[in-house]
Structures are given as C-alpha cells and as structure tokens.
Write an enzyme that holds these catalytic residues in place. Structure first.
Site, PDB file in Angstrom:
ATOM      1  N   TYR A 141       0.791  -1.365   0.121  1.00 33.69           N
ATOM      2  CA  TYR A 141       0.098  -0.009  -0.070  1.00 33.69           C
ATOM      3  C   TYR A 141       1.000   1.186   0.042  1.00 33.69           C
ATOM      4  O   TYR A 141       0.635   2.207  -0.865  1.00 33.69           O
ATOM      5  CB  TYR A 141      -0.779  -0.098   1.251  1.00 33.69           C
ATOM      6  CG  TYR A 141      -1.809   1.102   1.356  1.00 33.69           C
ATOM      7  CD1 TYR A 141      -2.881   1.375   0.776  1.00 33.69           C
ATOM      8  CD2 TYR A 141      -1.286   1.962   2.327  1.00 33.69           C
ATOM      9  CE1 TYR A 141      -3.874   2.519   0.591  1.00 33.69           C
ATOM     10  CE2 TYR A 141      -2.206   3.234   2.500  1.00 33.69           C
ATOM     11  CZ  TYR A 141      -3.474   3.669   1.727  1.00 33.69           C
ATOM     12  OH  TYR A 141      -4.124   4.428   1.891  1.00 33.69           O
ATOM     13  N   LYS A 145       0.909   4.015  -3.193  1.00 30.15           N
ATOM     14  CA  LYS A 145       0.542   5.362  -2.729  1.00 30.15           C
ATOM     15  C   LYS A 145       1.561   6.482  -2.949  1.00 30.15           C
ATOM     16  O   LYS A 145       1.545   7.557  -3.456  1.00 30.15           O
ATOM     17  CB  LYS A 145      -0.092   5.794  -1.258  1.00 30.15           C
ATOM     18  CG  LYS A 145      -1.445   4.829  -1.069  1.00 30.15           C
ATOM     19  CD  LYS A 145      -2.530   5.404  -2.340  1.00 30.15           C
ATOM     20  CE  LYS A 145      -3.823   4.811  -1.943  1.00 30.15           C
ATOM     21  NZ  LYS A 145      -4.610   5.471  -2.818  1.00 30.15           N
TER      22      LYS A 145
END
Length: 201
Positions: A141, A145
């Site tokens: 993640y 991002k």
C-alpha cells in the site's frame, strides 16, 4: 454542460463524487469495474488486462462518450487497502493488487487527462498521508501510494504532458469512512474518519 470523469466511480468515494457533481449540474462519466447507474455514462474496465490495454480501452471509450468535447476534470479515486510486510505469505500478491488499484488507475487517469482534459482543467489523484513516511505494516500500500505522490509531482511539471494551465493535485486522506473500512476495522473510532461526502465537497 461541463463533463467530468470519476475513475473509481462505483466505489464508496466515487459514488459520493458522482452524486455531488451531478447535483451541481455536471455531466458525469464513471470509469470502474462495474456500472454506476447514477452516472450519465459508464466505461467498464478490466483489471486483468494489461496497463496498456486498459489505457487504450478507456481512452477509446471516452472518445465516443465525449464526441469531440473535453473534460473539465478527472477525479481518480480508484484504490483499496492491503496490509502486510515482506515476510507475509501473501505479500507479493497484495502488493501487486495495490499497484493495480492505485498506480495503474492513476497512470491511466494521467494518460486520459493528457488527451481529454481541457486547458485549465483539473486532475485529482488519490495518495495517502501514511505514504509520506515508512509503512512497514502495509508495504504494498505504501509503495503504491508513494508512487501516486511521485506521479503527481511529475505531472505538475511543465513537461509532464498535461494540457495548458491544467492543475494536478493529490488528496492524501488518513482513513475514509467506507463500509469496507468499517468491516475490516470494526473496533476503530469511526468518528475520527472522514466521510466520502465531505471529501466530495
């Protein structure tokens, strides 16, 4: 009538954006894996296709929807969350999913913006505040991002490929109050989370 596109328009945040801007008088196109019946038009993507195939399909589909007009804005809110560190059994699988959901959708949105966004238009991508720092408990993640943050900086440069005077921003939420987040974090303090409707506004 101004037209805008919501990439991820069938998700929790995407649905709020579609509703909000339709109520403001915009014509709204949803780009997602499934249809959003509230949108004026839908482009259905397939994450199993290559990045190039997805991008070409979305661009071609918008060619037909827009019929020579251009988008006032593109809001890319496609994404998801998965935890895990490098020792986890599902680490590579979850990391690949995060890249597909956040990075690939953002790259396609950028490509679409380069071709379909009007001069002075707006492209919004979805990063995450957590990815400004290390994310050892959710590496895939965080990597995805952080890549979105980098892409935003690249597109903001004069030679980034966006139309004249177009703006690009990344929103960096902490936790969005969605049904999926509540399901996976049932003991969390929901009052500290941001509602999709507030983000849309």
């Amino acid at each position: 009538m101004n037209t805008l596109a919501v990439y991820g328009g069938a998700g929790a945040l995407g649905r709020s954006l579609v509703s909000y801007f339709k109520n403001k008088g915009f014509r709204v196109v949803s780009i997602d894996l499934v249809e959003n019946k509230e949108a004026d038009a839908n482009t259905i993507t397939d994450v199993n296709h290559s990045l190039e195939e997805q991008g070409n399909f979305v661009k071609k589909s918008l060619d037909g929807v827009l019929n020579g007009t251009q988008l006032a804005a593109i809001f890319c809110v496609a994404g998801g969350w998965a935890g895990g560190n490098a020792a986890g059994e599902g680490f590579l699988k979850s990391a690949e999913l995060m890249i597909k959901q956040s990075v690939n959708s953002s790259l396609v949105a950028a490509h679409v913006a380069a071709h379909h966004l009007k001069a002075g238009g707006l492209l919004t991508l979805t990063g995450a505040l957590a990815a400004v720092d290390a994310t050892p408990g959710m590496i895939g993640y965080g990597v995805a991002k952080a890549a979105v943050h980098h892409l935003t900086k690249d597109l903001a440069q004069k030679n980034g490929g966006l139309p004249l005077d177009a703006k690009v921003i990344a929103i960096c939420p902490v936790t969005i109050d969605t049904p999926m987040n509540r399901k996976h974090m049932p003991t969390a303090d929901f009052t500290s989370w941001t509602s999709p409707d507030d983000i849309a506004k």
